[in-house]
Scaffold this active site. Structure first.
Site, PDB file in Angstrom:
ATOM      1  N   ASN A  28       0.878  -1.172   0.000  1.00 17.67           N
ATOM      2  CA  ASN A  28       0.000   0.000   0.000  1.00 17.67           C
ATOM      3  C   ASN A  28       0.915   1.221   0.000  1.00 17.67           C
ATOM      4  O   ASN A  28       1.452   1.610   1.029  1.00 17.67           O
ATOM      5  CB  ASN A  28      -0.879  -0.051   1.254  1.00 17.67           C
ATOM      6  N   ASN A 232      -9.997   7.088  10.560  1.00 18.53           N
ATOM      7  CA  ASN A 232      -9.696   8.517  10.463  1.00 18.53           C
ATOM      8  C   ASN A 232     -10.403   9.076   9.231  1.00 18.53           C
ATOM      9  O   ASN A 232     -11.042  10.119   9.268  1.00 18.53           O
ATOM     10  CB  ASN A 232      -8.186   8.721  10.412  1.00 18.53           C
ATOM     11  N   ARG A 262     -11.559  15.627   7.700  1.00 18.76           N
ATOM     12  CA  ARG A 262     -12.336  16.080   6.540  1.00 18.76           C
ATOM     13  C   ARG A 262     -13.755  16.452   6.949  1.00 18.76           C
ATOM     14  O   ARG A 262     -14.348  15.788   7.801  1.00 18.76           O
ATOM     15  CB  ARG A 262     -12.411  14.987   5.466  1.00 18.76           C
ATOM     16  N   ASP A 303      -8.631  12.212  17.286  1.00 17.93           N
ATOM     17  CA  ASP A 303      -8.632  10.857  17.845  1.00 17.93           C
ATOM     18  C   ASP A 303      -9.858  10.689  18.745  1.00 17.93           C
ATOM     19  O   ASP A 303     -10.024  11.412  19.727  1.00 17.93           O
ATOM     20  CB  ASP A 303      -7.336  10.627  18.639  1.00 17.93           C
ATOM     21  N   GLY A 351     -11.030   1.773  12.868  1.00 20.15           N
ATOM     22  CA  GLY A 351     -10.558   2.171  14.205  1.00 20.15           C
ATOM     23  C   GLY A 351     -11.650   2.624  15.159  1.00 20.15           C
ATOM     24  O   GLY A 351     -11.741   2.141  16.296  1.00 20.15           O
ATOM     25  N   VAL A 352     -12.503   3.547  14.720  1.00 22.74           N
ATOM     26  CA  VAL A 352     -13.573   4.048  15.587  1.00 22.74           C
ATOM     27  C   VAL A 352     -14.698   3.013  15.680  1.00 22.74           C
ATOM     28  O   VAL A 352     -15.164   2.672  16.779  1.00 22.74           O
ATOM     29  CB  VAL A 352     -14.125   5.384  15.042  1.00 22.74           C
ATOM     30  N   GLY A 353     -15.116   2.493  14.543  1.00 22.67           N
ATOM     31  CA  GLY A 353     -16.243   1.554  14.520  1.00 22.67           C
ATOM     32  C   GLY A 353     -15.991   0.299  15.337  1.00 22.67           C
ATOM     33  O   GLY A 353     -16.893  -0.239  15.985  1.00 22.67           O
ATOM     34  N   ASN A 355     -13.788   0.051  17.881  1.00 19.04           N
ATOM     35  CA  ASN A 355     -13.359   0.271  19.272  1.00 19.04           C
ATOM     36  C   ASN A 355     -14.221   1.209  20.103  1.00 19.04           C
ATOM     37  O   ASN A 355     -14.187   1.135  21.330  1.00 19.04           O
ATOM     38  CB  ASN A 355     -11.923   0.834  19.280  1.00 19.04           C
ATOM     39  N   GLU A 405      -8.169  -5.166   5.242  1.00 18.66           N
ATOM     40  CA  GLU A 405      -7.973  -4.831   3.828  1.00 18.66           C
ATOM     41  C   GLU A 405      -6.800  -5.597   3.219  1.00 18.66           C
ATOM     42  O   GLU A 405      -6.847  -5.981   2.053  1.00 18.66           O
ATOM     43  CB  GLU A 405      -7.787  -3.315   3.673  1.00 18.66           C
TER      44      GLU A 405
END
Ligand code: AMP
Length: 421
Positions: A28, A232, A262, A303, A351-353, A355, A405
């Site tokens: 990547n 993020n 964003r 964060d 990350g957010v979803g 944790n 991914e």
């Protein structure tokens, strides 16, 4: 252009013929970084993973982790001039672990490519014509595709004999109907400049929607899923029977949900206003909306852990940022519910979803009439596995489904290059 061999479904596991190579290196490549993982597709085992960052600076850093038992994380610091030097350094680290790129066990290199336009609906073996087409898409992905191309060309120089496969972030979304993919602007202008909604994070939406079906004990064709990829960068998608029918990111990853930095959806007239009234340049507006908006613009932190900590302490700016984030998320859940008509599951990922239990709880709160609820105890469980967090009685399953991914890119790459059994 060589017609690409259609990929087998990504979760198809082909039994490797004996002695055939089964390893896939996933790359990547960003503008100043390269993330990589080496996987063995015989059993999906991860053999090594790492990251080269700040390429081109004096303070470049390579962090490499061999994932075999007893392997220890190693780090190199000091200037790494360009992507070629970065990949060479990665190759050296892999060689030190007995996993070198010259190994006959390496079957292919799979590259994440951000923008495949409308042309690439499937993973594709890279040749000169494919490279030229990815290049042609640079105007619609000026930040990402050039970096992806550098990574591909460098890897091709390193192993010209090896199949190199491009796996596109946009591919999963190419099934969107025109009614979802088109902006309501002058058709000739849109077509002349290829302005339409492409969507991103497609590899994750594909993987998570399929894993959600598996969690429900159903085939992907049987279920309708709303996938909420909240990292993020963040995006939502509506997936009907395994096919994407709408997604929240558009021509670029700026559209849709409130993200770390964003803005997501905004009246486009705000940009005229910033130029005409605030005297900002095009580039300044670009930086404002992509880098200084979203959560960081609203409260100074992007964060979610820090934002939740501040909310708990009674910080009003953080609380407002959280509320705006949740309000937008809820709007998309409602919108995609309407788009799908029937929803079997809402899946939280990234990350957010994965944790932030507080985000999941708030996003679904008040939606009982839609059959949506979370069980407080199940939601509070910390686990790295896919799990359902809705109560037994709920009509719609709410799930946490960790995304992967790299595994998805490796699977799609291997399915394309592995010899048929
Ligand atoms: P990603 O882009 O998927 O790597 O997600 C990164 C984001 O996940 C970070 O910016 C954090 O906001 C969020 N995150 C990671 N761990 C946690 C956690 N334990 N609780 C809340 N948010 C988290």
């Amino acid at each position: 252009m060589t017609a690409p061999t259609p990929a087998a479904p990504a979760d198809s596991s082909r039994a490797p013929s004996s002695g055939a190579p089964t390893r896939v290196l996933v790359l990547n490549s960003g503008s100043s970084s390269v993330k990589y993982q080496l996987l063995d597709m015989e059993d999906g085992a991860r053999l090594a993973a790492g990251l080269v960052e700040r390429i081109g600076e004096e303070t470049s850093r390579l962090a490499h982790t061999p994932l075999k038992e007893g392997g220890e994380r190693r780090e190199r610091t000091g200037p790494i001039a360009d992507h070629a030097a970065a990949l060479k350094a990665v190759a050296e680290e892999l060689t030190a672990d007995g996993l070198g790129l010259d190994s006959p066990e390496l079957a292919a290199i799979g590259h994440r490519v951000v923008h495949g336009g409308l042309r690439f609906t499937e993973p594709t073996v890279i040749d000169d014509a494919v490279l030229a087409e990815i290049e042609r898409l640079v105007p619609v992905a000026p930040l990402h595709n050039p970096a992806n191309l550098v990574g591909i060309r460098t890897a091709m120089d390193l192993r010209p004999d090896l199949p190199q496969v491009a796996v596109f972030d946009t591919a999963f979304h190419t099934t969107m109907p025109e009614s979802a993919a088109r902006y309501a602007i002058d058709v000739e202008t849109a077509d002349a400049h290829r302005i339409r909604r492409y969507g991103f994070h497609g590899t994750s939406h594909a993987y998570v929607s399929r894993e959600t079906a598996r969690l429900l004990g159903k085939a992907p064709e049987e279920v309708n899923v709303i996938v909420l990829h909240l990292g993020n960068g963040a995006s939502a998608s509506a997936v009907r029977g395994g096919r994407c029918v709408d997604t929240s990111m558009g021509l670029t990853p700026l559209e849709g949900l409130v993200m770390g930095t964003r803005s997501g959806d905004i009246d486009p007239a705000v940009t005229f206003h910033l130029k005409r009234v605030a005297g900002m340049s095009e580039d300044e507006v670009d930086v404002l909306l992509n880098k200084r908006s979203g959560l960081i613009g609203l409260c100074g932190d992007n964060d979610m852990r820090e934002i939740r900590r501040r909310v708990e302490e009674g910080d009003e700016r953080a609380a407002l940022a959280f509320d705006i984030y949740i309000h937008r998320l809820k709007k998309y859940i409602g919108a995609y519910y309407a788009v799908l008509g029937r929803v079997d599951a809402v899946a939280f990922t990234a990350g957010v979803g994965e944790n932030a239990a507080a985000v999941r709880e708030a996003a679904v709160a008040g939606l009982e009439e839609l059959g949506l609820a979370v069980d407080a105890d199940l939601n509070a469980v910390r686990s790295g596995g896919a799990r359902i967090i809705s109560p037994e009685y709920a009509r719609v399953a709410v799930a946490v489904v960790p995304t992967d991914e790299e595994l998805e890119i490796a699977r799609q790459t291997f399915a394309l290059v592995a010899p048929a059994p």
